[in-house]
Design a protein around this motif. Structure first.
Motif, PDB file in Angstrom:
ATOM      1  N   ASN A 114      -5.738  11.260  10.636  1.00 15.67           N
ATOM      2  CA  ASN A 114      -4.887  10.159  10.178  1.00 15.67           C
ATOM      3  C   ASN A 114      -4.489  10.429   8.732  1.00 15.67           C
ATOM      4  N   VAL A 115      -3.180  10.421   8.462  1.00 18.82           N
ATOM      5  CA  VAL A 115      -2.671  10.641   7.104  1.00 18.82           C
ATOM      6  C   VAL A 115      -1.782   9.458   6.735  1.00 18.82           C
ATOM      7  N   THR A 116      -1.995   8.899   5.566  1.00 20.92           N
ATOM      8  CA  THR A 116      -1.355   7.659   5.152  1.00 20.92           C
ATOM      9  C   THR A 116      -0.289   7.931   4.097  1.00 20.92           C
ATOM     10  N   ARG A 117       0.838   7.230   4.192  1.00 17.92           N
ATOM     11  CA  ARG A 117       1.903   7.382   3.205  1.00 17.92           C
ATOM     12  C   ARG A 117       1.432   6.938   1.829  1.00 17.92           C
ATOM     13  N   ALA A 118       2.001   7.544   0.788  1.00 15.80           N
ATOM     14  CA  ALA A 118       1.530   7.329  -0.576  1.00 15.80           C
ATOM     15  C   ALA A 118       1.607   5.864  -0.993  1.00 15.80           C
ATOM     16  N   ASP A 119       2.710   5.186  -0.686  1.00 12.35           N
ATOM     17  CA  ASP A 119       2.833   3.774  -1.057  1.00 12.35           C
ATOM     18  C   ASP A 119       1.744   2.940  -0.393  1.00 12.35           C
ATOM     19  N   MET A 120       1.373   3.311   0.828  1.00  5.22           N
ATOM     20  CA  MET A 120       0.362   2.550   1.552  1.00  5.22           C
ATOM     21  C   MET A 120      -1.041   2.859   1.041  1.00  5.22           C
ATOM     22  N   VAL A 121      -1.262   4.070   0.574  1.00  6.45           N
ATOM     23  CA  VAL A 121      -2.537   4.399  -0.069  1.00  6.45           C
ATOM     24  C   VAL A 121      -2.705   3.573  -1.335  1.00  6.45           C
ATOM     25  N   ARG A 122      -1.636   3.469  -2.122  1.00  7.72           N
ATOM     26  CA  ARG A 122      -1.708   2.703  -3.364  1.00  7.72           C
ATOM     27  C   ARG A 122      -1.975   1.220  -3.094  1.00  7.72           C
ATOM     28  N   ALA A 123      -1.363   0.690  -2.045  1.00  3.32           N
ATOM     29  CA  ALA A 123      -1.548  -0.727  -1.725  1.00  3.32           C
ATOM     30  C   ALA A 123      -2.891  -0.994  -1.059  1.00  3.32           C
ATOM     31  N   GLY A 124      -3.369  -0.020  -0.271  1.00  2.23           N
ATOM     32  CA  GLY A 124      -4.574  -0.220   0.509  1.00  2.23           C
ATOM     33  C   GLY A 124      -4.341  -1.171   1.676  1.00  2.23           C
TER      34      GLY A 124
END
Length: 376
Positions: free
Chosen positions: A258-268
């Motif tokens: 599973n790899v998460t988009r950068a904006d979604m990593v920042r938001a959690g």
């Protein structure tokens, strides 16, 4: 909510999963809403790229209506929108700002927004904006449904004036996703559309692991990857994998990534639909780390977390088949208990009831006037 209501959804696509994860989310949700006694109508813009890649022309649980232009939407479906109990506009709907203004001015029932891309949306609103949502519209939606939970919900209410923001995460569909007997074709696989911000993580956690383990097989499935990416010889590429093939795909992997988009990593607090689908299949998951992941799955017990190539290589080399199987079983148990489409439909029902009650209790406000209002 004691009796069924009529819900109209204007979403990106329910008929085609090509290049988007919206379709599978909508399909499970509307089917389960119908099972709970609600009537659902889905309005979808008829665009060439989805028309040429339709994998579900008649989704279960809703009436699907295709429209070609805004004018057709305004002229042919105003009564439908006006009389519905709730009208939900989804993120990335073509001409979504115009659609949203029209819905807010036309609907007598509750207008709501379903953001399947919340961190991307908020990052865009802080910059150049989006084509599907204007910041001024957020206060006009009586309910903001978000794929992202946690602090983002407070930001939507306090900064953007949403009357009510609630998390409505993606989910798995147990009627579609589940374990099945299969020999592992790949040690590790990944399913997802190409995204420039995800590619460095995919390279670190899968491509470099493939270089380190040339005797094992890997796979990357999904469209829009640039032709100049140099994949190792032991990485198989699948250009497009329809939802009907996802179950077999997950069951043919020892572990899935599973790899998460950068904006979604920042938001959690932004789980991908693939996270729940793979877990529902009983396929063990290796994920990049982000805040809120441990509120969904227990790291080390129900999911593995990898920060670098070595974490992935060590898991593939050192975990026994029994440990891998147990990890996947525990993840599936968690999904079946809390993260199915049926759970999301029940949550949406409760949110709509709460938002409708708030709307009835609030002072009446004049509808926004638009050019579309006159046409409707």
């Amino acid at each position: 909510m004691t009796s069924g209501i009529h819900i109209v959804i204007l979403g990106l696509s329910i008929t085609s999963s090509w290049g988007n994860g919206h379709a599978t989310t909508y399909r499970g949700l509307v089917r389960e809403l119908a099972a709970r006694g609600h009537r659902v109508t889905f309005l979808e813009r008829d665009v060439p790229w989805y028309r040429d890649n339709r994998d579900c022309k008649a989704p279960e649980g809703c009436e699907t209506i295709l429209y070609a232009t805004l004018e057709e939407l305004y002229d042919s479906h105003a009564a439908l929108v006006r009389d519905a109990d709730a009208v939900i506009v989804g993120s990335y709907v073509p001409d979504g700002i115009a659609v949203g203004d029209w819905v807010q001015a036309t609907a007598k029932g509750l207008p709501a927004f379903y953001d399947i891309d919340t961190p991307v949306t908020l990052a865009a609103l802080a910059g150049q904006g989006t084509g599907y949502l204007a910041a001024r519209q957020i206060s006009g939606y009586g309910l903001y449904l978000s794929f992202t939970g946690g602090p983002t919900l407070r930001k939507l209410e306090r900064t953007y004036g949403s009357p009510m923001a609630r998390a409505l995460y993606c989910s798995a569909d147990p009627t579609v996703h589940g374990p099945e007997p299969a020999e592992a074709e790949w040690a590790l696989g990944y399913l997802g559309t190409y995204s420039p911000d995800r590619q460095p993580v995919l390279d670190r956690l899968l491509v470099q692991a493939a270089h380190a383990l040339p005797d094992q097989r890997f796979v990357v499935a999904g469209p829009q990857y640039p032709a100049d990416i140099a994949w190792p010889d032991n990485v198989e590429r699948i250009e497009h994998l329809p939802p009907g093939e996802h179950r077999r795909f997950y069951n043919a992997q020892s572990l899935t990534l599973n790899v998460t988009r950068a904006d979604m990593v920042r938001a959690g607090w932004s789980p991908s639909v693939r996270l729940f689908e793979a877990a529902c299949c009983g396929t063990p998951i290796i994920s990049d780390p982000w805040d809120g992941l441990d509120s969904l799955f227990r790291p080390g017990r129900e999911i593995l977390v990898a920060r670098d190539t070595a974490d992935v290589v060590n898991a593939l080399r050192d975990m026994t088949p029994e440990a891998i199987k147990a990890l996947g079983h525990r993840a599936r148990t968690r999904v079946l208990a809390a993260h199915t489409a049926a759970h999301r439909a029940a949550e949406l029902e409760s949110y709509l009831a709460e938002a409708m009650a708030r709307r009835r209790a609030a002072p009446a406000r004049a509808p926004r006037q638009t050019v579309a209002t006159a046409r409707a």
